[in-house]
Design a protein around this motif. Structure first.
Motif, mmCIF file in Angstrom:
data_model
loop_
_atom_site.group_PDB
_atom_site.id
_atom_site.type_symbol
_atom_site.label_atom_id
_atom_site.label_comp_id
_atom_site.label_asym_id
_atom_site.label_seq_id
_atom_site.Cartn_x
_atom_site.Cartn_y
_atom_site.Cartn_z
ATOM 1 N N ASN A 164 0.826 -1.214 0.000
ATOM 2 C CA ASN A 164 0.000 0.000 0.000
ATOM 3 C C ASN A 164 0.862 1.266 0.000
ATOM 4 O OD1 ASN A 164 -2.431 -1.283 -0.059
ATOM 5 N ND2 ASN A 164 -2.854 -1.090 2.127
ATOM 6 N N TYR A 168 -0.226 3.618 -3.044
ATOM 7 C CA TYR A 168 -0.915 4.904 -2.836
ATOM 8 C C TYR A 168 0.117 6.002 -2.672
ATOM 9 C CZ TYR A 168 -4.753 1.743 -2.458
ATOM 10 O OH TYR A 168 -5.656 0.758 -2.748
ATOM 11 N N ARG A 221 -12.811 0.940 -0.002
ATOM 12 C CA ARG A 221 -11.774 1.593 -0.797
ATOM 13 C C ARG A 221 -12.117 3.063 -0.903
ATOM 14 N NH1 ARG A 221 -9.802 0.590 -5.837
ATOM 15 N NH2 ARG A 221 -7.754 0.697 -4.892
ATOM 16 N N GLY A 233 -10.057 -3.915 -1.494
ATOM 17 C CA GLY A 233 -10.387 -3.220 -0.246
ATOM 18 C C GLY A 233 -10.403 -4.160 0.945
ATOM 19 N N LEU A 236 -6.381 -4.231 4.321
ATOM 20 C CA LEU A 236 -6.191 -3.706 5.678
ATOM 21 C C LEU A 236 -7.092 -4.402 6.690
ATOM 22 C CD1 LEU A 236 -5.719 0.133 5.115
ATOM 23 C CD2 LEU A 236 -4.032 -1.517 5.921
#
Ligand code: ADP
Length: 272
Positions: A164, A168, A221, A233, A236
């Motif tokens: 991630n 991101y 998400r 999504g 996590l």
């Protein structure tokens, strides 16, 4: 008389405390049971839904092939069938994530002492292909302790957070730091007091305060389906469940536009 009254009061208070403790223990047992049932339900549901979905995918595929062989469909019908096929693939991915999520709740922990830097290196290796062509610097802040944890599960937590941190991230030079603190930082929730804390820090897009709790929810998400390389999504939700299976907790600090730090602990046992 006063001493007598005080003694009676003491007995009363003790009775009250004991009965509350018993109630609490009962509630906890109920909660554990309903969590287990929910996991079992999610498992059965996702497992059984995959079968009819496979059928839908197969028939849509046959239909498309047959129509093409017989001279083709109209452009609109062809596109609709293609969309149907894409949606079944997407739903299959979501069901796989749900299956994995429910399995995590029922996995036994195989704790063993492991140098933490070893697990980080393995997690980085797992990401290998995803980092191809990216300018990524991953720094491991030494010294790293040896901790008692489940290697496979913690590796999954780390590969998810590292993945991630790169995904991101729109910085030209993506930077990720992995570190360990002997005592939790001020942002830590009270229940992890005294536990060693690990963190993964990035210089990515950051997360707005109003979304910081939501992202731990299953299938949540914050971006369009295809943005930032897509995803289900589930990552996590699974990572924080793995951490909780260890008796730990995951939380984050983030400034939109500057970056995010995910912190996690692995329970009091990890320190041994
Ligand atoms: P996925 O990556 O499949 O969408 P995750 O559960 O891993 O699922 O993440 C949920 C959401 O949290 C992501 O869609 C993204 O919006 C946000 N997110 C996760 N990690 C980061 C990060 N390091 N920086 C910014 N946003 C993040």
């Amino acid at each position: 008389v006063e001493v007598d009254a005080a003694l009676r009061l003491r007995t009363l208070v003790m009775d009250l405390v004991v009965s509350h403790a018993e109630q609490l223990a009962e509630l906890n047992a109920d909660l554990a049971r309903s969590n287990e049932e929910l996991d079992a339900f999610a498992y059965v549901a996702s497992h059984d839904l995959k079968e009819p979905l496979r059928g839908i995918h197969k028939y849509a595929h046959h239909l498309l092939e047959e129509a093409r062989a017989a001279g083709g469909l109209g452009a609109q019908a062809e596109e609709r069938l293609q969309t149907l096929l894409r949606l079944t693939v997407r739903m299959d991915g979501l069901l796989d994530a749900l299956l994995h999520f429910s399995r995590v709740g029922r996995l036994e922990l195989a704790r063993e002492p492991i140098p933490f830097s070893e697990i980080i290196h393995e997690a980085v290796e797992m990401l290998g292909a995803r980092m191809l062509g990216e300018d990524v610097e991953i720094r491991i802040l030494e010294p790293m302790p040896t901790i008692t944890c489940d290697r496979v599960q913690v590796r999954e937590v780390l590969s998810n957070l590292l993945g991630n941190a790169i995904k991101y991230n729109e910085a030209v030079q993506k930077r990720v730091e992995v570190g360990c603190l002997d005592v939790p930082p001020p942002s830590a929730p009270a229940e992890v007091a005294g536990q060693r804390t690990f963190f993964v820090r990035d210089n990515g897009i950051g997360i707005a305060p109003k979304h910081q709790q939501q992202i731990f929810r299953m299938f949540k998400r914050l971006h369009g389906r295809a943005a930032f390389g897509g995803g289900t999504g589930a990552g996590l939700a699974i990572a924080s469940k793995l951490v909780e299976r260890h008796g730990g907790k995951m939380w984050l600090e983030s400034t939109p536009g500057e970056g995010t730090t995910f912190h996690f602990t692995l329970g009091p046992e990890a320190a041994r």
